[in-house]
Design an enzyme around this catalytic site. Structure first.
Site, PDB file in Angstrom:
ATOM      1  N   TYR A 359      -7.856  -4.259  -4.024  1.00  0.00           N
ATOM      2  CA  TYR A 359      -7.389  -3.353  -2.983  1.00  0.00           C
ATOM      3  C   TYR A 359      -8.590  -3.060  -2.089  1.00  0.00           C
ATOM      4  CZ  TYR A 359      -5.537   0.916  -0.801  1.00  0.00           C
ATOM      5  OH  TYR A 359      -5.122   1.876   0.103  1.00  0.00           O
ATOM      6  N   HIS A 497       4.657  -1.290   1.592  1.00  0.00           N
ATOM      7  CA  HIS A 497       4.387  -2.722   1.485  1.00  0.00           C
ATOM      8  C   HIS A 497       5.524  -3.370   0.697  1.00  0.00           C
ATOM      9  CE1 HIS A 497      -0.083  -2.759   2.504  1.00  0.00           C
ATOM     10  NE2 HIS A 497       0.155  -1.467   2.355  1.00  0.00           N
TER      11      HIS A 497
END
Length: 506
Positions: A359, A497
């Protein structure tokens, strides 16, 4: 204005009230003062009195007609909205809280509460109308009492009549303009509702014949050769595990795992059954180390799970890998304390490759972390990947927080200085990953396809497919030819997402 000319002999009053219709439907009384008064011709008491009575009566009649017209107009509008709710209640589910509150206000019910409570209140209102109550009279009763009270507070003078007349004309134009905008929004929402797949977390298959929003090309400046992404027609046929050895990897920024698991209808088991993945990589789990033990057996049959959490800021960032294949080794972070306190990287080693779930730090509001992102994080991750590559090929997946090219973002011109699309981030992405021998598998397989993986909540971008492609599978160029499929799953909601996947032949 004829009333003013007829009363040229009437003294101007030092104070008068103006009825002002605001765009939200109520009425308010605005007090104005005349500081400077122009000299007026004098006339006898009798002529002044007679003229004032006549003009005041005309003003009163004009005001009553205006009130009746406005009430009738509002009643028709409200009745129409109730009828729309009754005939198409599913449309409410796709509306934002702000849109729902606007409708509840117009219908005349409470605008407070959660989205679920607002939808319930509107549906109840529509049902009451449908069960025999007259919608017109109900609508009039729901008009705020302040509006009615304000009419009696108007001092019926010549000046009032003229100003009210002018104000009413302007406000009617404003109301007509507002209705035109609202009508356009309702029509747009209706089209979107009819053309979109049910974007819910229940993971059910869409109805045959529906048009999914991501299959419609949506871009501010598209090139002639660009086409929209359609996973139903652009994916190769599934491989059979009995005949071919392959691995199927899935990646998803869940934007809060606990919130996702509490989502109505979501089931991690159903997701695994539908996609039959071997490994699931998660980003932005936002969990703490004390929660890990409860989540280690999130999916039955996937007994190998590895979690890293942010310790510098609780309830933030966090990554995980959940696998039904037992890895050879596991490691967390980059081995650099400055990078590893936010739980942004998990690495597992399999027989044929390393898999990294990452991430990447967002550059943040005002691009506060842009310099850290492009001068420290990206080079460090790139060097780490090249070091691993000396022994095995590398697969990097996750939310890399960068829309690499203009094809990867709906509005490139408007986001030149937005985190995720700055020149610095795009150049760093190219320099640290692509130029060092790592391949963007989706873009390799679909060079001219517009496919997004992120849609902001703020403007309802998912319903209109105005998004960004921020999530990737990058692989070492040595296994580029082993990529059988690289795809996006835009029909799976639950986060801002959507999941992405890759299939590698072994």
């Amino acid at each position: 204005m004829p009333l003013l000319r007829a009363s040229s002999s009437l003294l101007l009053l030092s104070n008068y009230r103006l009825l002002h219709w605001n765009s939200r439907g109520g009425a308010s009384v605005v007090i104005r003062k005349v500081d400077k008064m122009k000299p007026q011709p004098r006339s006898s008491y009798s002529s002044r009195s007679g003229s004032r009575v006549a003009v005041t009566k005309q003003a009163q009649q004009s005001n009553e007609a205006c009130v009746e017209s406005v009430l009738k107009e509002d009643t028709i509008s409200i009745s129409s909205e109730i009828e729309e709710i009754r005939s198409d209640p599913d449309k409410l589910q796709s509306m934002t809280v702000r849109e729902l509150r606007e409708i509840t206000r117009r219908v005349g019910i409470s605008t407070k509460g959660t989205k679920k409570e607002l939808v319930s209140a509107l549906l109840s209102s529509a049902n009451v109308t449908n069960n025999g109550k007259d919608s017109s009279s109900s609508a009039i009763q729901n008009i705020p009492s302040k509006r009615k009270e304000s009419f009696s507070a108007i001092e019926e003078t010549v000046e009032d009549a003229a100003i009210i007349s002018e104000s009413t004309i302007k406000q009617k134009k404003s109301r007509n303009k507002e209705k035109l905008v609202q009508s356009t929004v309702i029509k747009t929402n209706s089209v979107t509702e009819n053309t979109q797949l049910e974007l819910s977390t229940d993971l059910q298959e869409p109805l045959v014949g529906q048009v999914e929003p991501w299959t419609i090309l949506t871009h501010k400046n598209p090139k002639p050769e660009w086409i929209p992404y359609n996973p139903r027609s652009m994916r190769p046929p599934p491989l059979c595990r009995d005949n071919i050895k392959f691995v199927k990897l899935l990646s998803w920024n869940v934007n809060g795992l606990r919130a996702l698991l509490k989502s109505k209808g979501f089931s991690a088991i159903q997701l695994a059954q539908r996609e039959d993945f071997d490994v699931l990589c998660l980003q932005e789990t936002k969990i703490q180390e004390k929660d890990v033990e409860d989540l280690k057996e999130l999916i039955e049959g996937y007994n190998n799970s590895f979690w890293t959490c942010s310790v510098s800021k609780l309830g933030y960032s966090g990554t995980a890998i959940i696998s039904r294949i037992k890895p050879i080794s596991i490691s967390y972070g980059l081995g650099v304390p400055d990078h590893d306190s936010e739980g942004r990287l998990v690495t597992v080693e399999f027989d044929d490759f390393y898999l990294l779930c990452s991430y990447v730090p967002n550059s943040g509001d005002g691009l506060k972390r842009l310099n850290y992102r492009v001068t420290e994080w990206d080079p460090s991750l790139s060097n780490y990947m090249k070091e691993l590559e000396k022994s095995k090929p590398v697969v990097l997946t996750g939310d890399l927080n960068c829309a690499h090219q203009e094809i990867d973002i709906f509005n490139p011109a408007g986001n030149k200085r937005s985190a995720g699309f700055t020149i610095e981030e795009r150049e760093s992405f190219e320099k640290c990953y692509l130029s060092r021998g790592f391949v963007d598998t989706f873009r390799k397989q679909h060079p001219n396809v517009v496919g997004y993986t992120y849609w902001g909540y703020r403007h309802g971008g998912r319903k209109t497919n105005k998004g960004w492609r921020l999530d990737y599978f990058l692989v070492s160029d040595s296994i580029e030819d082993k990529v059988y499929d690289s795809y996006i799953l835009p029909d799976i909601a639950g986060s801002d997402h959507c999941p992405i996947g890759v299939v590698l032949k072994l």
